[in-house]
Write a protein that holds these residues in place. Structure first.
Motif, PDB file in Angstrom:
ATOM      1  N   SER A   1       0.941  -1.163  -0.033  1.00 40.82           N
ATOM      2  CA  SER A   1       0.138  -0.146   0.007  1.00 40.82           C
ATOM      3  C   SER A   1       0.883   1.219   0.014  1.00 40.82           C
ATOM      4  O   SER A   1       1.945   1.383   0.374  1.00 40.82           O
ATOM      5  CB  SER A   1      -0.914   0.195   1.360  1.00 40.82           C
ATOM      6  OG  SER A   1      -0.199  -0.193   2.501  1.00 40.82           O
ATOM      7  N   GLY A   2       0.344   2.446  -0.440  1.00 42.99           N
ATOM      8  CA  GLY A   2       1.121   3.659  -0.596  1.00 42.99           C
ATOM      9  C   GLY A   2       1.381   4.037  -1.849  1.00 42.99           C
ATOM     10  O   GLY A   2       1.564   3.223  -2.652  1.00 42.99           O
TER      11      GLY A   2
ATOM     12  N   GLU B   1      -6.658   0.143  -6.574  1.00 42.45           N
ATOM     13  CA  GLU B   1      -7.230   1.594  -6.276  1.00 42.45           C
ATOM     14  C   GLU B   1      -8.326   1.954  -7.185  1.00 42.45           C
ATOM     15  O   GLU B   1      -8.953   2.903  -7.346  1.00 42.45           O
ATOM     16  CB  GLU B   1      -6.082   2.612  -6.391  1.00 42.45           C
ATOM     17  CG  GLU B   1      -5.444   3.326  -7.264  1.00 42.45           C
ATOM     18  CD  GLU B   1      -4.586   2.226  -7.815  1.00 42.45           C
ATOM     19  OE1 GLU B   1      -3.996   2.393  -8.692  1.00 42.45           O
ATOM     20  OE2 GLU B   1      -4.141   1.144  -7.181  1.00 42.45           O
TER      21      GLU B   1
ATOM     22  N   HIS C   1      -1.933  -1.496  -3.905  1.00 36.99           N
ATOM     23  CA  HIS C   1      -2.964  -0.436  -3.606  1.00 36.99           C
ATOM     24  C   HIS C   1      -2.043   0.851  -3.419  1.00 36.99           C
ATOM     25  O   HIS C   1      -1.798   0.965  -2.465  1.00 36.99           O
ATOM     26  CB  HIS C   1      -4.020  -0.544  -2.613  1.00 36.99           C
ATOM     27  CG  HIS C   1      -5.170   0.501  -2.695  1.00 36.99           C
ATOM     28  ND1 HIS C   1      -5.170   1.832  -2.497  1.00 36.99           N
ATOM     29  CD2 HIS C   1      -6.500   0.229  -3.030  1.00 36.99           C
ATOM     30  CE1 HIS C   1      -6.411   2.278  -2.535  1.00 36.99           C
ATOM     31  NE2 HIS C   1      -7.200   1.225  -3.041  1.00 36.99           N
ATOM     32  N   THR C   2      -2.289   1.905  -4.314  1.00 37.85           N
ATOM     33  CA  THR C   2      -1.349   3.167  -4.469  1.00 37.85           C
ATOM     34  C   THR C   2      -2.050   4.139  -3.507  1.00 37.85           C
ATOM     35  O   THR C   2      -1.234   5.085  -3.023  1.00 37.85           O
ATOM     36  CB  THR C   2      -1.385   3.907  -5.761  1.00 37.85           C
ATOM     37  OG1 THR C   2      -2.578   4.453  -6.094  1.00 37.85           O
ATOM     38  CG2 THR C   2      -0.672   3.080  -6.822  1.00 37.85           C
ATOM     39  N   GLY C   3      -3.415   4.098  -2.962  1.00 37.50           N
ATOM     40  CA  GLY C   3      -3.828   4.925  -2.115  1.00 37.50           C
ATOM     41  C   GLY C   3      -4.463   6.210  -2.763  1.00 37.50           C
ATOM     42  O   GLY C   3      -4.792   7.224  -2.187  1.00 37.50           O
TER      43      GLY C   3
ATOM     44  N   LYS D   1     -11.810   0.054  -0.564  1.00 39.69           N
ATOM     45  CA  LYS D   1     -11.617   0.239   0.756  1.00 39.69           C
ATOM     46  C   LYS D   1     -12.246  -0.716   1.348  1.00 39.69           C
ATOM     47  O   LYS D   1     -11.325  -1.314   2.454  1.00 39.69           O
ATOM     48  CB  LYS D   1     -12.298   1.366   0.973  1.00 39.69           C
ATOM     49  CG  LYS D   1     -12.248   2.010   2.502  1.00 39.69           C
ATOM     50  CD  LYS D   1     -12.959   3.126   2.755  1.00 39.69           C
ATOM     51  CE  LYS D   1     -13.046   3.387   4.244  1.00 39.69           C
ATOM     52  NZ  LYS D   1     -13.622   4.594   4.808  1.00 39.69           N
TER      53      LYS D   1
END
Length: 351
Positions: A39-40, A100, A127-129, A135
């Motif tokens: 993530s991020g 995402e 998931h890049t955010g 979610k």
């Protein structure tokens, strides 16, 4: 590794879902689990993490089958098909990008998959955010459904974080780089972490022995000379002519005014935070979340500045920041005006 993320073997990973919060692992040392959530937004860190998971699994079993899926262009049934055991029972790695912006079909099937992960399969969810899409899936993974782990890759924005990132590149490779060389390298690639990582790896691969500042200058001297921080340094030092020359050189090389204004503003803010304090550098750095050398540099930069001129420069930087982001039609003029105010320590046109 925490017990909730451990697996008995490459083929023994199907486990009952644990409802506790999942372990978080460093992107520099990821390990596989039935579900790995990467993530991020920091892409270079995410890529390293995903490669690390693949290499870990391949070291366990060279027959590893690797597949890729796009969550935003998903063919129903693909996830289960790719994770299902083959005739010979090879371990499987399925890398899923674009979570995402995932489709409804992927979201539904991924949630169902978490309830019964396939034995011997590792699913990496990227998931890049960049959105809240997916979610519900992220919440389920983080709650422990599927027995997963998370590899956070938060944005690297602060100068000190870039410095730490680069330092760790060399430490991980068992190499030494002089502090001045490291600062020059980080300054040269202050606006692109991917390029900074590539520069570190090039030096590690090409240069035997310790790495000093002359080596960095030889490899990336042109980049260092036209970096945003070079413009900021010369302007803050009051070298007006040199600052304009560096600015025009940087702009001619295709530099973007936005990070150049950000570099100047960042240094001015650090100077303001340090100004007036008599604490030892180490104590002040710890309290402010800075490095010792940043405090020492800011204190040197404050020579010749007053509270009034520093305040005026910070106001000018705030104005320029808004203008180069769209409030003005001429970003270059806004940048030149800021450099003039900072270098002359006087209102624009008031010298």
């Amino acid at each position: 590794m925490p017990s909730s993320a451990r697996r008995p073997s490459a083929r023994g990973r199907g486990q009952a879902a644990s409802r506790a919060a999942i372990p978080q692992l460093s992107w520099r040392s990821p390990q596989p689990a039935p579900i790995v959530l990467v993530s991020g937004p920091e892409e270079v860190c995410a890529e390293r993490a995903i490669v690390g998971v693949r290499d870990y699994l391949r070291a366990e079993d060279a027959s590893l089958e690797v597949s890729d899926l796009r969550a935003d262009d998903y063919a129903p049934g693909s996830l289960l098909s790719l994770t299902s055991p083959s005739l010979f029972g090879e371990p499987r790695l399925v890398r899923v990008s674009g979570v995402e912006k995932c489709s409804d079909a992927f979201l539904a099937e991924a949630l169902a998959y978490l309830e019964a992960p396939q034995e011997g399969a590792t699913v990496v969810l990227r998931h890049t955010g960049a959105s809240v899409r997916g979610k519900k899936l992220l919440e389920a993974v983080r709650a422990g459904t599927g027995g997963g782990v998370e590899v956070p890759c938060p944005a690297v924005k602060r100068d000190s974080d870039r410095y730490d990132f680069a330092a760790e590149e060399f430490t991980s490779a068992g190499r030494r780089i002089a502090p001045a060389a490291l600062r020059a390298l980080v300054s040269a690639f202050s606006d692109d972490l991917t390029e900074l990582a590539a520069a570190c790896q090039q030096l590690i691969a090409d240069v035997p022995g310790d790495i000093g500042e002359p080596i960095v200058q030889r490899y990336y001297g042109g980049r260092v000379e036209t970096s945003a921080f070079t413009v900021a340094d010369t302007a803050i030092a009051g070298r007006y002519g040199d600052a304009l020359v560096a600015l025009r050189h940087a702009l001619a090389s295709g530099a973007d005014p936005v990070p150049m204004v950000a570099a100047i503003a960042s240094k001015l803010r650090t100077m303001a935070r340090v100004a007036g304090s008599r604490e030892p550098s180490r104590a002040l750095a710890g309290r402010l979340g800075l490095k010792d050398w940043q405090v020492d540099r800011a204190r040197r930069d404050l020579s010749g500045w007053s509270d009034a001129t520093l305040g005026a420069a910070i106001q000018a930087a705030a104005r320029a920041d808004a203008e180069v982001k769209g409030a003005s039609r001429d970003a270059v003029f806004s940048l030149e005006r800021l450099v003039t105010v900072v270098a002359t320590r006087a209102p624009y046109g008031g010298r």
